[in-house]
Motif scaffolding. Structure first.
Motif, PDB file in Angstrom:
ATOM      1  N   PHE A 132       0.819  -1.221   0.000  1.00 33.49           N
ATOM      2  CA  PHE A 132       0.000   0.000   0.000  1.00 33.49           C
ATOM      3  C   PHE A 132       0.851   1.268   0.000  1.00 33.49           C
ATOM      4  O   PHE A 132       0.570   2.216  -0.751  1.00 33.49           O
ATOM      5  N   ILE A 149       2.418   2.040  -3.358  1.00 33.10           N
ATOM      6  CA  ILE A 149       1.352   2.413  -4.308  1.00 33.10           C
ATOM      7  C   ILE A 149       0.938   3.870  -4.056  1.00 33.10           C
ATOM      8  O   ILE A 149       0.754   4.658  -4.983  1.00 33.10           O
ATOM      9  N   LYS A 150       0.844   4.239  -2.757  1.00 33.59           N
ATOM     10  CA  LYS A 150       0.470   5.611  -2.400  1.00 33.59           C
ATOM     11  C   LYS A 150       1.561   6.593  -2.848  1.00 33.59           C
ATOM     12  O   LYS A 150       1.270   7.658  -3.396  1.00 33.59           O
ATOM     13  N   GLY A 156       1.348   6.695  -6.803  1.00 33.50           N
ATOM     14  CA  GLY A 156       0.102   7.358  -7.198  1.00 33.50           C
ATOM     15  C   GLY A 156      -0.269   7.159  -8.654  1.00 33.50           C
ATOM     16  O   GLY A 156       0.497   6.566  -9.430  1.00 33.50           O
ATOM     17  N   PRO A 157      -1.462   7.637  -9.061  1.00 31.18           N
ATOM     18  CA  PRO A 157      -1.912   7.477 -10.442  1.00 31.18           C
ATOM     19  C   PRO A 157      -0.911   8.065 -11.439  1.00 31.18           C
ATOM     20  O   PRO A 157      -0.458   9.194 -11.274  1.00 31.18           O
ATOM     21  N   GLY A 158      -0.554   7.263 -12.452  1.00 32.44           N
ATOM     22  CA  GLY A 158       0.310   7.754 -13.527  1.00 32.44           C
ATOM     23  C   GLY A 158       1.800   7.676 -13.247  1.00 32.44           C
ATOM     24  O   GLY A 158       2.604   7.970 -14.129  1.00 32.44           O
ATOM     25  N   VAL A 199      -6.868   1.670  -1.103  1.00 30.31           N
ATOM     26  CA  VAL A 199      -6.354   2.386  -2.276  1.00 30.31           C
ATOM     27  C   VAL A 199      -7.453   3.251  -2.871  1.00 30.31           C
ATOM     28  O   VAL A 199      -7.247   4.438  -3.172  1.00 30.31           O
ATOM     29  N   LYS A 214      -8.304   6.136  -0.221  1.00 28.29           N
ATOM     30  CA  LYS A 214      -7.269   7.084   0.229  1.00 28.29           C
ATOM     31  C   LYS A 214      -6.341   7.568  -0.875  1.00 28.29           C
ATOM     32  O   LYS A 214      -5.766   8.637  -0.766  1.00 28.29           O
ATOM     33  N   ILE A 215      -6.150   6.767  -1.913  1.00 25.07           N
ATOM     34  CA  ILE A 215      -5.266   7.199  -3.011  1.00 25.07           C
ATOM     35  C   ILE A 215      -6.114   7.680  -4.185  1.00 25.07           C
ATOM     36  O   ILE A 215      -5.846   8.712  -4.780  1.00 25.07           O
ATOM     37  N   GLY A 216      -7.145   6.917  -4.489  1.00 25.76           N
ATOM     38  CA  GLY A 216      -8.066   7.330  -5.558  1.00 25.76           C
ATOM     39  C   GLY A 216      -7.602   6.924  -6.947  1.00 25.76           C
ATOM     40  O   GLY A 216      -6.482   6.444  -7.146  1.00 25.76           O
ATOM     41  N   GLU A 267      -7.702   8.207 -11.159  1.00 22.62           N
ATOM     42  CA  GLU A 267      -7.955   9.343 -12.053  1.00 22.62           C
ATOM     43  C   GLU A 267      -8.852   8.943 -13.206  1.00 22.62           C
ATOM     44  O   GLU A 267      -8.555   7.982 -13.923  1.00 22.62           O
ATOM     45  N   ARG A 272      -9.318  13.274  -9.835  1.00 26.46           N
ATOM     46  CA  ARG A 272      -9.111  12.157  -8.912  1.00 26.46           C
ATOM     47  C   ARG A 272     -10.428  11.807  -8.211  1.00 26.46           C
ATOM     48  O   ARG A 272     -11.073  12.667  -7.610  1.00 26.46           O
ATOM     49  N   LEU A 299      -3.710   3.221 -12.059  1.00 28.53           N
ATOM     50  CA  LEU A 299      -4.811   3.992 -11.470  1.00 28.53           C
ATOM     51  C   LEU A 299      -5.338   5.149 -12.311  1.00 28.53           C
ATOM     52  O   LEU A 299      -5.706   6.204 -11.776  1.00 28.53           O
ATOM     53  N   ILE A 300      -5.407   4.943 -13.632  1.00 27.58           N
ATOM     54  CA  ILE A 300      -5.966   5.968 -14.525  1.00 27.58           C
ATOM     55  C   ILE A 300      -6.899   5.311 -15.541  1.00 27.58           C
ATOM     56  O   ILE A 300      -6.657   4.186 -15.976  1.00 27.58           O
TER      57      ILE A 300
END
Lengths: 470, 470
Positions: free
Chosen positions: A386, A389-390, A393-395, B22, B25-27, B29, B50, B203-204
């Motif tokens: 986790f 991953i945090k 982040g996205p992208g 995830v 808390k991270i989200g 996009e 996000r 995550l997109i």
């Protein structure tokens, strides 16, 4: 972990019930006097060579066989567990012919045997050195068993398989093991040999196999009692029916082994497959072979016995795409269905007739991949990742993260043969097929391999013993 | 029947719990205004692009997705069930390049697309004609989606996959389906299109995919929401961590699909694998890919959703032994682990970059073998065959028995490609490798194939519609 199943519980019981009927009412032929004597002495009904086993007798005896056991190698780090969750690989067994890209198909020789023993010794995925890695046709039949055993002992420190050529050969191999382990070796406490005992389908065991079986059972060595039922020829064309035949033979053999010595380590062996009906010949690349392997794993679990099945086996004549898909099918099914012991895990082509140097290398890669799948992966706070991953982040990407450096080597299988380059690099390197890469590789392994040391006095004692065999 | 599992129940729950963290808390996009509007309207926390999904929201929405659904073909006999115990195959998807033994590697064309649609239409093992069978590079990008859909409709009567190139292309394909089925077609009642919607890891989701997803969801067409997380690059190097990333993306996409229209048929999609760390490139022939596929099947079952994973996929550059073993590994694992939908079930080499005519034929054989394994076998009084075993007895044979004639055709898979002859016959026939046999075979299929009739007025309407696309 839950294994793949092809039989429901009641179907297993139906196969068991029918098997008990076959053993009680049809019987199995044991073509060897001493085996018939063992049965008669135990109160079993014997008519001529036909043995009729009662359900009670079979069920009682198979309960005496251990659910798992250890096989002891001359290097204790190479001991192997058979049964439970173990998956043990051994190279191809019994081919009269050998082939490689340079010399083509020919009769196997002792030199080929030595080479295969070295390739097996060098492999990180073959757990036993082997048995009849190839028939050493240049050696008189009366000496082959000791030459093969000596090659396995000399070229590798893994366990190997004993000879099944009758009682005398079995005695010779047990004697050789006692020379390796020394006078303190207690063969019953520390079994070191695992021997393939085949029935003759349908429903026969012959003198040669029974002689070996009895000899090994007496000394507490392990036996893989195997049926190769050919559905459509030596068994019914229905897979359920062929499983019944196989089951009857294997349980009859295990019963004998337990009557000889309670607790004899045995493996429930299946090599059953189907017949190519247009020619009447055995087919081992068939999907039905995989189904029979998976079903056999379930039958063995039902009896709380270690199980043999599958292999990197194929009907092909050369190490092409068909070799790849048939071998992977028949090897991957062993892991997913819970097989413990795999004979023919490397090298087999042409429905067991030939062992190929190149395919040995290709199959060793398949073995590595299947073992990677078997290892699975850990799920815990660290691996769930986790925090990283945090952080990413996205992208973002994980390529430069400490978590990645820390884990990728342990998590990712490293191929020895498989091509993962770009198309351009592959072309630059000569557009080579897997079999061409494998051809280079087996030569490299052979030229670099240093066999583990064999104590000089052991070597001398073995040679002296072999000198006495005519 | 019990499937192969690589995760224990508590490990599934750990992956689920971390995924919920995830998402909360991270989200994720969502780079598309209309998608953000849907989330905002549903009360989801949105910051810029996000989206932060609560556990409650996700768990509620994924429950609304059907556990299984039927996809309707223009020939009702070719309808397919997705979910439950089904295993549905579709050929390779999205390769820009094509190759064959005669012409070598080159850019794909519409003619190649037609050929692949015909090979798929002719195959007894491919259940859908396909999607982007190969990129038709000779067609302007603005027209490719309709040309491909038309080719699938014209050359086969199986279901096919819609375009995921944004909302406008999706509308065009739905329109074409309405021309095929006529004005009585209720798209929500009878979904006919299945479309691949990929996340961009990590995550997109991008505008193009979201536009298509929303359009198909509005009309009740099915979407395969897939993450291709590359462990070590776009996901953690630990397989558990990459499963978390994949799971977060897929569940976020499914949540959107359900918010758009409750009950939208969705498939939980995994194409995740590992990164070859020496080059940073995707590797799809890796055993870790099979582990991720098996684990994904378990995650999807946990959510009561149909699952996509695996394929006859490989990193090779030519249809050699490596092509065989990697493709069989990644396809057999789908059956044993309970995957429902397999994209890339035929033709893929070079890590998705190229589709091979010869490998299409080889993989189609692999598909047939895996489906034979899936079919398993019957256990009943007739198949247990006690009577014929008794009749034959020890040492006899079953070759001439009525029971054998009655059963072998139904029980034994008949290979289309695999060699089962003797060595001598193989040599006489030119010592051909599987890829050479396949080369001959795809040409034979193409020259013999008769596409199923398409009603003239439907064909005319489709052509008229396509004429209006610039």
């Amino acid at each position: 972990m839950q294994k793949y199943e092809v039989l429901k519980k009641d179907q297993i019981e139906q196969i068991h019930e029918t098997t008990m009927n076959v053993l009680e009412k049809i019987g199995v032929e044991f073509r060897y006097g001493p085996a018939l004597d063992v049965f008669a002495k135990a109160g079993v009904k014997v008519e001529g060579q036909r043995v009729f086993l009662s359900r009670k007798m079979v069920e009682e005896q198979i309960k005496k066989a251990p659910g798992q056991f250890t096989l002891y190698a001359r290097n204790p780090e190479k001991n192997v567990l058979l049964g439970g969750d173990s998956l043990v690989f051994t190279p191809g067994y019994g081919s009269p012919f050998i082939t490689d890209l340079d010399r083509g198909k020919r009769q196997g020789t002792l030199e080929d045997f030595h080479n295969l023993a070295k390739l097996s010794g060098a492999s990180p995925y073959q757990d036993l050195t082997g048995g009849i890695l190839v028939e050493p046709n240049d050696i008189p039949t009366g000496r082959r068993h000791v030459e093969m055993a000596y090659s396995c002992i000399k070229n590798s420190d893994k366990c190997f398989m004993g000879s099944s050529y009758g009682d005398k050969c079995a005695q010779d191999i047990v004697k050789m093991m006692s020379l390796v382990f020394g006078p303190e070796w207690n063969p019953v406490q520390k079994p070191a040999l695992l021997t393939l005992i085949n029935s003759i389908t349908p429903l026969i065991f012959d003198e040669r196999m029974l002689g070996a079986l009895m000899e090994y059972a007496k000394t507490g060595q392990a036996v893989v009692i195997t049926s190769l039922t050919m559905a459509g020829a030596t068994g019914p064309a229905t897979l359920a029916g062929s499983l019944v035949c196989q089951n009857a033979e294997v349980l009859a053999g295990i019963t004998l082994a337990q009557l000889i010595r309670e607790g004899t380590p045995v493996i429930y062996g299946s090599a059953s497959s189907i017949t190519e009906m247009s020619t009447g010949s055995l087919t081992i690349g068939a999907p039905e072979m995989s189904l029979l392997t998976a079903a056999s794993a379930q039958m063995a679990r039902y009896y709380h016995l270690p199980c043999r099945g599958g292999g990197a086996i194929s009907d092909v004549k050369t190490a092409d795409a068909q070799a790849g898909y048939e071998s992977m099918m028949n090897l991957l099914i062993t892991e997913v269905s819970g097989i413990n012991f795999v004979l023919h895990a490397a090298g087999i082509i042409e429905s067991y007739n030939t062992i190929s140097y190149e395919k040995f290398i290709i199959d060793d890669e398949i073995c590595g991949m299947v073992k990677r799948i078997k290892k699975s992966f850990d799920v815990n706070q660290e691996t769930l990742a986790f925090d990283v991953i945090k952080e990413v982040g996205p992208g973002g990407h994980f390529l430069d993260k400490e978590h990645t450096f820390h884990h990728f080597r342990g998590e990712f299988y490293r191929p020895a043969l498989s091509n993962r380059t770009t198309y351009e690099m592959w072309k630059e390197n000569g557009s080579r097929q897997a079999m061409e890469v494998a051809n280079k590789k087996w030569k490299e392994i052979l030229s670099n391999y240093q066999p583990p040391e064999l104590p000089a006095q052991v070597d001398k004692a073995l040679q002296k013993f072999m000198g006495e065999i005519k």
